[in-house]
Write a protein that holds these residues in place. Structure first.
Motif, mmCIF file in Angstrom:
data_model
loop_
_atom_site.group_PDB
_atom_site.id
_atom_site.type_symbol
_atom_site.label_atom_id
_atom_site.label_comp_id
_atom_site.label_asym_id
_atom_site.label_seq_id
_atom_site.Cartn_x
_atom_site.Cartn_y
_atom_site.Cartn_z
ATOM 1 N N ASP A 169 -3.832 -4.631 -6.897
ATOM 2 C CA ASP A 169 -4.809 -3.540 -6.962
ATOM 3 C C ASP A 169 -4.169 -2.249 -7.442
ATOM 4 O O ASP A 169 -4.733 -1.527 -8.277
ATOM 5 C CB ASP A 169 -5.456 -3.326 -5.590
ATOM 6 C CG ASP A 169 -6.415 -4.444 -5.202
ATOM 7 O OD1 ASP A 169 -6.773 -5.245 -6.091
ATOM 8 O OD2 ASP A 169 -6.791 -4.525 -4.014
ATOM 9 N N MET A 170 -2.985 -1.938 -6.930
ATOM 10 C CA MET A 170 -2.299 -0.713 -7.318
ATOM 11 C C MET A 170 -1.872 -0.753 -8.780
ATOM 12 O O MET A 170 -1.951 0.250 -9.496
ATOM 13 C CB MET A 170 -1.081 -0.477 -6.421
ATOM 14 C CG MET A 170 -1.423 -0.126 -4.990
ATOM 15 S SD MET A 170 0.054 0.089 -3.949
ATOM 16 C CE MET A 170 0.690 1.622 -4.596
ATOM 17 N N SER A 173 -5.041 0.179 -10.767
ATOM 18 C CA SER A 173 -5.820 1.405 -10.598
ATOM 19 C C SER A 173 -5.087 2.623 -10.054
ATOM 20 O O SER A 173 -5.619 3.733 -10.102
ATOM 21 C CB SER A 173 -7.013 1.109 -9.671
ATOM 22 O OG SER A 173 -6.564 0.635 -8.408
ATOM 23 N N ASP A 174 -3.885 2.462 -9.538
ATOM 24 C CA ASP A 174 -3.167 3.605 -8.959
ATOM 25 C C ASP A 174 -2.392 4.341 -10.050
ATOM 26 O O ASP A 174 -1.478 3.778 -10.660
ATOM 27 C CB ASP A 174 -2.214 3.123 -7.864
ATOM 28 C CG ASP A 174 -1.720 4.265 -6.977
ATOM 29 O OD1 ASP A 174 -1.448 5.360 -7.511
ATOM 30 O OD2 ASP A 174 -1.602 4.042 -5.755
ATOM 31 N N LYS A 175 -2.751 5.585 -10.282
ATOM 32 C CA LYS A 175 -2.122 6.367 -11.349
ATOM 33 C C LYS A 175 -0.626 6.582 -11.111
ATOM 34 O O LYS A 175 0.120 6.826 -12.054
ATOM 35 C CB LYS A 175 -2.836 7.715 -11.484
ATOM 36 C CG LYS A 175 -4.284 7.605 -11.939
ATOM 37 C CD LYS A 175 -4.933 8.984 -12.046
ATOM 38 C CE LYS A 175 -6.384 8.856 -12.502
ATOM 39 N NZ LYS A 175 -7.053 10.174 -12.594
ATOM 40 N N ARG A 176 -0.208 6.504 -9.877
ATOM 41 C CA ARG A 176 1.208 6.705 -9.569
ATOM 42 C C ARG A 176 2.096 5.616 -10.172
ATOM 43 O O ARG A 176 3.282 5.825 -10.409
ATOM 44 C CB ARG A 176 1.422 6.752 -8.055
ATOM 45 C CG ARG A 176 0.751 7.921 -7.344
ATOM 46 C CD ARG A 176 1.011 7.818 -5.848
ATOM 47 N NE ARG A 176 0.448 6.592 -5.295
ATOM 48 C CZ ARG A 176 0.798 6.070 -4.112
ATOM 49 N NH1 ARG A 176 1.715 6.670 -3.368
ATOM 50 N NH2 ARG A 176 0.236 4.953 -3.672
ATOM 51 N N VAL A 177 1.507 4.433 -10.410
ATOM 52 C CA VAL A 177 2.290 3.309 -10.914
ATOM 53 C C VAL A 177 2.867 3.623 -12.292
ATOM 54 O O VAL A 177 4.047 3.371 -12.556
ATOM 55 C CB VAL A 177 1.439 2.023 -10.954
ATOM 56 C CG1 VAL A 177 2.194 0.903 -11.677
ATOM 57 C CG2 VAL A 177 1.072 1.584 -9.550
ATOM 58 N N ALA A 203 4.604 -1.028 -8.469
ATOM 59 C CA ALA A 203 3.541 -1.033 -7.466
ATOM 60 C C ALA A 203 4.059 -1.526 -6.120
ATOM 61 O O ALA A 203 3.685 -0.998 -5.062
ATOM 62 C CB ALA A 203 2.383 -1.908 -7.934
ATOM 63 N N MET A 207 3.854 0.559 -2.768
ATOM 64 C CA MET A 207 3.108 -0.022 -1.663
ATOM 65 C C MET A 207 3.939 -0.046 -0.384
ATOM 66 O O MET A 207 3.464 0.295 0.707
ATOM 67 C CB MET A 207 2.676 -1.448 -2.045
ATOM 68 C CG MET A 207 1.912 -2.200 -0.958
ATOM 69 S SD MET A 207 3.051 -3.190 0.028
ATOM 70 C CE MET A 207 2.107 -3.330 1.548
ATOM 71 N N ASP A 210 4.360 3.502 1.014
ATOM 72 C CA ASP A 210 3.125 3.911 1.694
ATOM 73 C C ASP A 210 3.020 3.253 3.063
ATOM 74 O O ASP A 210 2.665 3.896 4.056
ATOM 75 C CB ASP A 210 1.898 3.527 0.849
ATOM 76 C CG ASP A 210 1.751 4.376 -0.401
ATOM 77 O OD1 ASP A 210 2.437 5.406 -0.515
ATOM 78 O OD2 ASP A 210 0.939 3.996 -1.270
#
Length: 261
Positions: A169-170, A173-177, A203, A207, A210
């Motif tokens: 998922d990251m 869609s996660d801009k930080r990646v 990612a 992850m 986090d």
């Protein structure tokens, strides 16, 4: 200074007040220099109440004067205090009597600080447990109940299914990646590695960071062989080293004891 006019602990009636000062300040360790004989019962009660790594030291006493009198008796005071600490069941460290500007004192003090940091991190630690141990690794069997009962150490489990879903998922869609990928490429060569796989590595790193922050983890024990490779097509070894460099130690093969040590 709030304890007495001299700012010193003299008797056991003040030990509780002194302990409260240290406890309220959330100190990580206590240093009890004996510049003279000292009051062993007060020091022992303070150490017992505070419950933190405890260090004893005193200066090297001068030779007696010609008339037999002595300016101080630090060594004898340390004998008394260390004995009472043992009676109270309080573990402690000791620096050999020495001058404060000597290599002996410097080495002993630095060693104590390192040991205190390790002890404070060990007690009440929270270890992130990624999946179970691999079937072939009997050496990493651990008793969670004993860890919790004896040292307050908790394990925080997460499944590889959760890891796989979060990473995929990251990566999408996660801009930080993308920012993480750029940062990694600036210092690491990913030769013959597909872009999607690099994103998954980035990612996975984000992850785990986090997760560690959310769960207040001290360290992580990761099952890195070989289910993750089958699920995501990557190995976590590089990510493990990245987290360790950030101050989040990661041990392989769900080795919880290894993560602690």
């Amino acid at each position: 200074d709030s304890l007495s006019r001299e700012g010193l602990l003299f008797n056991r009636h003040e030990a509780g007040k002194a302990a409260k000062i240290f406890i309220d300040a959330e100190v990580d360790a206590v240093f009890a220099p004996h510049v003279n004989f000292g009051t062993e019962d007060a020091v022992a009660k303070l150490a017992k109440d505070v419950g933190k790594p405890f260090l004893l030291w005193g200066p090297r006493d001068e030779a007696p004067l010609k008339d037999g009198s002595r300016l101080r008796d630090s060594q004898c005071g340390l004998f008394a205090t260390s004995k009472i600490l043992s009676r109270f069941g309080v573990p402690f460290s000791y620096i050999v009597n020495s001058r404060v500007d000597s290599p002996v004192f410097e080495r002993g003090f630095k060693t104590f600080l390192a040991a205190a940091r390790a002890a404070n991190s060990f007690h009440n630690a929270r270890i992130g447990q990624v999946s179970t141990r691999p079937g072939d690794f009997y050496t990493v069997i651990v008793n969670e109940g004993e860890l919790l009962e004896r040292w307050g150490i908790e394990t925080v489990p997460i499944t590889l299914v959760d890891i796989e879903k979060a990473v995929l998922d990251m990566a999408k869609s996660d801009k930080r990646v993308n920012d993480e990928v750029s940062e990694l490429k600036a210092r690491v060569t990913f030769k013959d590695m597909e872009e999607d796989m690099i994103k998954r590595v980035a990612a996975l790193k984000l992850m785990l960071i986090d997760w560690a922050e959310r769960e207040n983890l001290t360290a992580i024990a990761f099952q890195c062989w070989d289910a993750l490779q089958l699920a995501l097509g990557i190995v976590p070894c590089f990510v493990n080293s990245e987290l360790t460099a950030l101050g989040i130690p990661v041990a392989c093969e769900t080795d919880i004891n290894g993560a602690l040590t």
